[in-house]
Design an enzyme around this catalytic site. Structure first.
Site, PDB file in Angstrom:
ATOM      1  N   ARG A 215       0.768  -1.186   0.073  1.00  0.00           N
ATOM      2  CA  ARG A 215      -0.075   0.000  -0.009  1.00  0.00           C
ATOM      3  C   ARG A 215       1.136   1.357  -0.018  1.00  0.00           C
ATOM      4  O   ARG A 215       2.021   1.317   0.698  1.00  0.00           O
ATOM      5  CB  ARG A 215      -0.942   0.156   1.061  1.00  0.00           C
ATOM      6  N   HIS A 216       0.696   2.455  -0.839  1.00  0.00           N
ATOM      7  CA  HIS A 216       1.366   3.366  -0.982  1.00  0.00           C
ATOM      8  C   HIS A 216       1.690   4.033   0.494  1.00  0.00           C
ATOM      9  O   HIS A 216       0.805   3.591   1.518  1.00  0.00           O
ATOM     10  CB  HIS A 216       0.732   4.485  -1.819  1.00  0.00           C
ATOM     11  N   GLY A 217       2.510   5.124   0.761  1.00  0.00           N
ATOM     12  CA  GLY A 217       2.786   5.688   1.882  1.00  0.00           C
ATOM     13  C   GLY A 217       1.664   6.697   2.300  1.00  0.00           C
ATOM     14  O   GLY A 217       0.932   6.899   1.427  1.00  0.00           O
ATOM     15  N   GLU A 218       1.715   7.196   3.282  1.00  0.00           N
ATOM     16  CA  GLU A 218       0.727   8.216   3.884  1.00  0.00           C
ATOM     17  C   GLU A 218       0.428   9.119   3.028  1.00  0.00           C
ATOM     18  O   GLU A 218       1.317  10.054   2.516  1.00  0.00           O
ATOM     19  CB  GLU A 218       1.171   8.618   5.073  1.00  0.00           C
ATOM     20  N   SER A 219      -0.651   9.570   2.494  1.00  0.00           N
ATOM     21  CA  SER A 219      -0.973  10.711   1.673  1.00  0.00           C
ATOM     22  C   SER A 219      -1.389  11.996   2.499  1.00  0.00           C
ATOM     23  O   SER A 219      -1.737  11.820   3.524  1.00  0.00           O
ATOM     24  CB  SER A 219      -2.057  10.368   0.696  1.00  0.00           C
TER      25      SER A 219
ATOM     26  N   SER B 162      -4.480  13.200   2.205  1.00  0.00           N
ATOM     27  CA  SER B 162      -5.666  13.103   2.394  1.00  0.00           C
ATOM     28  C   SER B 162      -5.623  12.093   3.806  1.00  0.00           C
ATOM     29  O   SER B 162      -6.668  12.072   4.595  1.00  0.00           O
ATOM     30  CB  SER B 162      -6.595  12.467   1.285  1.00  0.00           C
ATOM     31  N   ASN B 163      -4.693  11.067   3.662  1.00  0.00           N
ATOM     32  CA  ASN B 163      -4.820  10.228   4.897  1.00  0.00           C
ATOM     33  C   ASN B 163      -4.609  10.962   6.352  1.00  0.00           C
ATOM     34  O   ASN B 163      -5.259  10.934   7.068  1.00  0.00           O
ATOM     35  CB  ASN B 163      -3.528   9.170   4.711  1.00  0.00           C
TER      36      ASN B 163
ATOM     37  N   GLU C 252      -7.890   3.481  -6.532  1.00  0.00           N
ATOM     38  CA  GLU C 252      -8.592   3.221  -5.183  1.00  0.00           C
ATOM     39  C   GLU C 252     -10.189   3.109  -5.466  1.00  0.00           C
ATOM     40  O   GLU C 252     -10.532   3.619  -6.402  1.00  0.00           O
ATOM     41  CB  GLU C 252      -8.120   4.345  -4.096  1.00  0.00           C
ATOM     42  N   ARG C 253     -10.633   2.730  -4.485  1.00  0.00           N
ATOM     43  CA  ARG C 253     -12.184   2.553  -4.466  1.00  0.00           C
ATOM     44  C   ARG C 253     -12.612   4.154  -4.802  1.00  0.00           C
ATOM     45  O   ARG C 253     -12.249   4.960  -4.027  1.00  0.00           O
ATOM     46  CB  ARG C 253     -12.868   2.154  -3.144  1.00  0.00           C
TER      47      ARG C 253
ATOM     48  N   TYR D 132     -15.150   7.320  -4.149  1.00  0.00           N
ATOM     49  CA  TYR D 132     -16.073   7.418  -2.947  1.00  0.00           C
ATOM     50  C   TYR D 132     -17.217   8.231  -3.468  1.00  0.00           C
ATOM     51  O   TYR D 132     -17.648   9.171  -2.426  1.00  0.00           O
ATOM     52  CB  TYR D 132     -15.263   8.018  -1.733  1.00  0.00           C
TER      53      TYR D 132
END
EC number: 5.4.2.11
Length: 237
Positions: free
Chosen positions: A8-12, A14-15, A87-88, A90
């Site tokens: 999984r990608h690193g923290e973004s 938006s995260n 990604e899903r 939203y």
């Protein structure tokens, strides 16, 4: 036996900010860049080399992959990007802070879209700029295939043909494969690989920046899986 690595990608941004990201192109935070560097170091230390890498069209996954390969000293792998690994989506929640979304749409609808396999988020209007069909980078894709919002089931159904028709044949040919993608897409792949139930899936967590190693038999059935940083079997972060 062959190995498949999921990351999984690193923290973004938006995260970090508690926003629904989906197909929004949020960049990595400094922490996310460090997570990608750490993932690259772990894979290098373990002696991994990759023949082909798969990722989404989103920069947070692309940049994570770029950093990982740079740290590993690997410039030669083939890299394939595809929207089916995005990604899903939203829907109308894209880019909105979670608390603002709850205030606007109500707690129960937001919780349902997060915790129920078949519950989609509030949909986008097709005229909304956030609809991928209105974005130049998806201009070659039939707008009818692009989402206005997705349940987990719909996101998995969108991803699955790419897994079956493009990624799986490369693994069967003996290629060493790395997939850098997103929370819900990786959950879908893990569900497919491990034959998880929907209840097991809902409980499943995939941490940012931690390589998950799968050892597969000749039929692509998992022998075992473990995180590169611990060697411990499991998916949760």
């Amino acid at each position: 036996m062959t190995q498949l690595v999921l990351l999984r990608h690193g923290e973004s941004v938006s995260n970090r900010d508690g926003c629904f990201t989906g197909w929004g192109d949020a960049p990595l935070t400094p922490r996310g860049e460090r997570e990608a560097e750490q993932a690259g170091n772990l894979l290098k230390k373990a002696g991994h080399k990759f023949d082909i890498c798969f990722t989404s069209e989103l920069s947070r996954a692309n940049d994570t992959l770029r950093i990982v390969l740079s740290v590993m000293g690997q410039d030669e792998p083939v890299v394939q990007r595809n929207w089916r690994l995005n990604e899903r989506h939203y829907g109308a929640l894209e880019g909105i802070n979670r608390w603002k979304a709850i205030r606007k749409y109500g707690f129960c609808p937001i919780l349902s879209s997060q915790c129920r396999f078949d519950a989609p988020p509030p949909p986008l209007d097709p005229a909304d700029i956030r609809f991928p069909g209105n974005q130049a980078c998806y201009a070659t894709i039939d707008p009818g295939e692009l989402p206005l919002g997705e349940s987990m089931r719909q996101a998995f159904a969108r991803m699955l043909p790419y897994w079956q028709q493009t990624i799986t044949p490369e693994i069967q040919r003996g290629k060493r494969v790395l997939i850098v993608a997103h929370k819900h897409i990786l959950r879908g792949l893990i569900m497919q690989l491990d034959g998880l139930s929907i209840i097991q899936l809902i409980k499943l967590s995939v941490a940012t920046g931690r390589p998950l190693i799968y050892e597969l038999d000749d039929n692509l059935h998992p022998i075992r899986h473990y995180y590169a940083d611990t060697g411990l079997t499991g998916h949760t972060g």
